[in-house]
Design a protein around this motif. Sequence first.
Motif, short mmCIF file in Angstrom:
data_model
loop_
_atom_site.label_atom_id
_atom_site.label_comp_id
_atom_site.label_asym_id
_atom_site.label_seq_id
_atom_site.Cartn_x
_atom_site.Cartn_y
_atom_site.Cartn_z
N MET A 170 -69.09 -45.39 45.57
CA MET A 170 -68.15 -44.65 44.74
C MET A 170 -67.44 -45.62 43.79
N ARG A 171 -67.26 -45.19 42.55
CA ARG A 171 -66.58 -46.02 41.56
C ARG A 171 -65.42 -45.22 40.95
N HIS A 172 -64.25 -45.86 40.89
CA HIS A 172 -63.08 -45.24 40.25
C HIS A 172 -62.68 -46.11 39.06
N LYS A 173 -62.60 -45.50 37.89
CA LYS A 173 -62.11 -46.20 36.70
C LYS A 173 -60.61 -45.93 36.60
N ILE A 174 -59.82 -46.99 36.80
CA ILE A 174 -58.36 -46.83 36.88
C ILE A 174 -57.70 -47.57 35.72
N ASN A 175 -56.73 -46.90 35.11
CA ASN A 175 -55.99 -47.47 33.98
C ASN A 175 -55.20 -48.69 34.46
N PRO A 176 -55.45 -49.89 33.89
CA PRO A 176 -54.77 -51.09 34.39
C PRO A 176 -53.27 -51.12 34.10
N ASP A 177 -52.83 -50.39 33.08
CA ASP A 177 -51.41 -50.41 32.71
C ASP A 177 -50.63 -49.28 33.38
N ASN A 178 -51.29 -48.16 33.59
CA ASN A 178 -50.63 -47.00 34.20
C ASN A 178 -51.60 -46.36 35.19
N PRO A 179 -51.80 -47.01 36.35
CA PRO A 179 -52.81 -46.54 37.31
C PRO A 179 -52.55 -45.11 37.77
N GLN A 180 -53.64 -44.33 37.85
CA GLN A 180 -53.53 -42.94 38.30
C GLN A 180 -53.33 -42.93 39.82
N LEU A 181 -52.17 -42.43 40.25
CA LEU A 181 -51.83 -42.45 41.67
C LEU A 181 -52.86 -41.70 42.50
N ARG A 182 -53.41 -40.61 41.97
CA ARG A 182 -54.42 -39.84 42.69
C ARG A 182 -55.62 -40.71 43.05
N LEU A 183 -56.06 -41.56 42.09
CA LEU A 183 -57.22 -42.43 42.34
C LEU A 183 -56.85 -43.58 43.28
N ILE A 184 -55.64 -44.10 43.13
CA ILE A 184 -55.17 -45.15 44.05
C ILE A 184 -55.21 -44.63 45.48
N ARG A 185 -54.78 -43.38 45.66
CA ARG A 185 -54.76 -42.80 47.01
C ARG A 185 -56.17 -42.59 47.56
N HIS A 186 -57.13 -42.29 46.69
CA HIS A 186 -58.52 -42.19 47.14
C HIS A 186 -59.01 -43.54 47.66
N VAL A 187 -58.65 -44.61 46.94
CA VAL A 187 -59.03 -45.96 47.36
C VAL A 187 -58.41 -46.28 48.71
N VAL A 188 -57.13 -45.97 48.85
CA VAL A 188 -56.41 -46.25 50.10
C VAL A 188 -56.97 -45.43 51.26
N ASP A 189 -57.36 -44.20 51.01
CA ASP A 189 -57.99 -43.39 52.06
C ASP A 189 -59.24 -44.08 52.59
N SER A 190 -60.03 -44.65 51.69
CA SER A 190 -61.23 -45.38 52.11
C SER A 190 -60.86 -46.60 52.95
N LEU A 191 -59.83 -47.32 52.52
CA LEU A 191 -59.38 -48.50 53.28
C LEU A 191 -58.92 -48.10 54.68
N ARG A 192 -58.20 -47.00 54.78
CA ARG A 192 -57.69 -46.54 56.09
C ARG A 192 -58.82 -46.11 57.01
N GLN A 193 -59.95 -45.74 56.42
CA GLN A 193 -61.12 -45.35 57.22
C GLN A 193 -62.04 -46.54 57.50
N GLY A 194 -61.55 -47.75 57.18
CA GLY A 194 -62.32 -48.95 57.48
C GLY A 194 -63.18 -49.44 56.33
N GLY A 195 -62.96 -48.90 55.12
CA GLY A 195 -63.79 -49.26 53.98
C GLY A 195 -63.55 -50.65 53.44
N VAL A 196 -64.56 -51.16 52.75
CA VAL A 196 -64.48 -52.43 52.02
C VAL A 196 -64.57 -52.09 50.54
N ILE A 197 -63.70 -52.68 49.73
CA ILE A 197 -63.65 -52.34 48.31
C ILE A 197 -63.82 -53.58 47.43
N ILE A 198 -64.22 -53.34 46.20
CA ILE A 198 -64.14 -54.34 45.13
C ILE A 198 -63.03 -53.88 44.20
#
Length: 202
Positions: free
Chosen positions: A1-29
């Motif tokens: 899965m790839r999320h394109k996130i605004n570097p100046d004003n990150p979309q909180l909805r997408l940040i939370r998707h990333v964090v959900d993956s981390l909480r489930q044991g995910g590894v991210i770039i």
Amino acid sequence: MRHKINPDNPQLRLIRHVVDSLRQGGVIIYPTDTTYGLGCDIFNPKGIKKIYQIKQRDPRKPFSFICSDLTEVANYAHVSNFAFRILKRHLPGPYTFILEASKVVPDSLTTRQKTVGIRIPDNTISRMIVQELGHPLVTTSANISGENVIQDPEIIDPRIERLVDVIVDGGPSMGKESSVISLIGDRIEVLREGAGDLSWID
């Protein structure tokens, strides 16, 4: 899965998707202010083991981790008045500071001397991920050990890309690793010259 996130004003909805993956044991770039990093929750031993395997890195070399602010740093490391003044002046920024670990830090992230490398990147996306997660994020450059670091999320090594759960695309990074500075024993020792300016060190 790839999320394109605004570097100046990150979309909180997408940040939370990333964090959900981390909480489930995910590894991210994900982006930092220096290079793209590989990361997982610091309390996820399987994730940490997986990152060692992805990087093909000696398990005796612990990874650093990202904190969101100086208050969080103080929970995971012993910060003397001497060290605090330096951290306050140079963070957020392209530095990794080596400090004495607190008992909260998992053994897999400390050296034999019980020290840790801590970063607060000047990158809104990575700091927001840590804030939303609620504790630090493992950080190491998203490359095979000894190979070039990743600056552009569009050209991630396919050997790495297929093994991670989420790619956070925050646009190009600096493409140069952080400067690593030890503050153990209230003494400044440069361990790696990198993106962080070192002219302030006598």
